[in-house]
Design an enzyme around this catalytic site. Structure first.
Site, short mmCIF file in Angstrom:
data_model
loop_
_atom_site.label_atom_id
_atom_site.label_comp_id
_atom_site.label_asym_id
_atom_site.label_seq_id
_atom_site.Cartn_x
_atom_site.Cartn_y
_atom_site.Cartn_z
CD GLU A 1 -26.16 -0.12 13.61
OE1 GLU A 1 -25.66 -0.15 14.60
OE2 GLU A 1 -26.94 -0.14 13.05
CE LYS B 1 -27.39 -4.22 11.91
NZ LYS B 1 -27.88 -2.72 12.80
CB CYS C 1 -24.88 -3.37 15.06
SG CYS C 1 -25.37 -3.36 16.92
#
Ligand code: ACM
Length: 264
Positions: free
Chosen positions: A38, A108, A141
């Site tokens: 990331e 995200k 993540c």
């Protein structure tokens, strides 16, 4: 399909260094599919908006076009995270590129902690695309903390979940084994290592990048240092949702028996 994760120590605000480091790791192995961390180009711990204004790039910027060039030169696909600028908005994004350019783009959805100060929550669906005979899904993540993320990717047909990460909490590697088991999918988590201290905050990244199979078995896991993990997988193993002779996980779902969402 040979899948590899490149676990690296990303230096904050040093994109050229981070690109060189990533390329050096890619040069150590041959793989069909790579996963990088990331925010691999920028580092993680932002403390001022100005830093993001300087480091964020659009989807058609230098970072993604460099990744595409690498993918074309190597005849492979690469998933990686970078800070995305889109008009006035910033997203913690990931891209999957192949030899012919961008295959998938994700922003995200579940932002972690202080990320909420800098980034907008993602406004694109969890993507699943076909590449090299596999169906590849993307999440980033902290999406691990929400079983719905991996579930959604699995419902959309993902065989392999590509998971660029910057992990600071200890639970994700084991939790991802469960995400794989409950969805009968593969997952490749690529974390970073090192630490960052800025603006009165300090974080240490745990490494432990790994590839997990649909049985929840860890096919390989790195320690807390830079390096590459490469394993051979057969993504089509994820197509059967048969858990026992009498249980198909999709056919056995009983949505009418499950509690309503607390927000409903
Ligand atoms: C995280 O989502 N980077 C912990």
């Amino acid at each position: 399909m040979r899948i590899a994760v490149a676990q690296m120590d990303c230096r904050f605000d040093q994109p050229q260094h981070n690109l060189q480091r990533a390329r050096a790791l890619l040069d150590t192995e041959r793989a069909d599919l790579w996963v990088l961390p990331e925010l691999f180009s920028s580092g993680y711990l932002f403390s001022e908006r100005e830093q993001l204004e300087r480091m964020a790039e659009p989807l058609d910027g230098t970072i993604v076009s460099t990744l595409s060039e690498w993918a074309r030169a190597r005849g492979c696909a690469i998933a990686a995270g970078w800070p995305e600028r889109a008009g006035d908005h910033f997203y913690n994004s990931a891209v999957l590129v192949g030899p012919r350019g961008v295959l998938a783009h994700y922003r995200k959805i579940h932002l972690f902690d202080r990320e909420t100060l800098w980034f907008q929550g993602g406004d694109l669906p969890f993507p699943v695309v076909e590449y090299g005979g596999a169906r590849l899904g993307l999440m980033i993540c902290f999406d691990w903390r929400f079983p719905e993320a991996a579930r959604t990717l699995a419902f959309r047909g993902a065989d392999v979940i590509l998971h660029p990460s910057n992990l600071v909490l200890p639970w994700c590697p084991e939790a991802m084994r469960i995400r794989c088991l409950e969805n009968l999918v593969f997952a490749a988590t690529c974390d970073r290592v090192g630490s960052e201290e800025r603006g009165g905050h300090a974080l240490r990244f745990i490494g432990q990048s790994q590839v997990v199979d649909p049985g929840g078995n860890v096919l390989g896991r790195l320690a807390e240092e830079e390096g590459v993990l490469a394993v051979d997988i057969d993504p089509t193993q994820a197509r059967s949702k048969q858990a026992t002779a009498h249980n198909d996980l999709w056919a056995d779902l009983r949505p009418r028996s499950y509690a309503q969402h607390p927000g409903d």
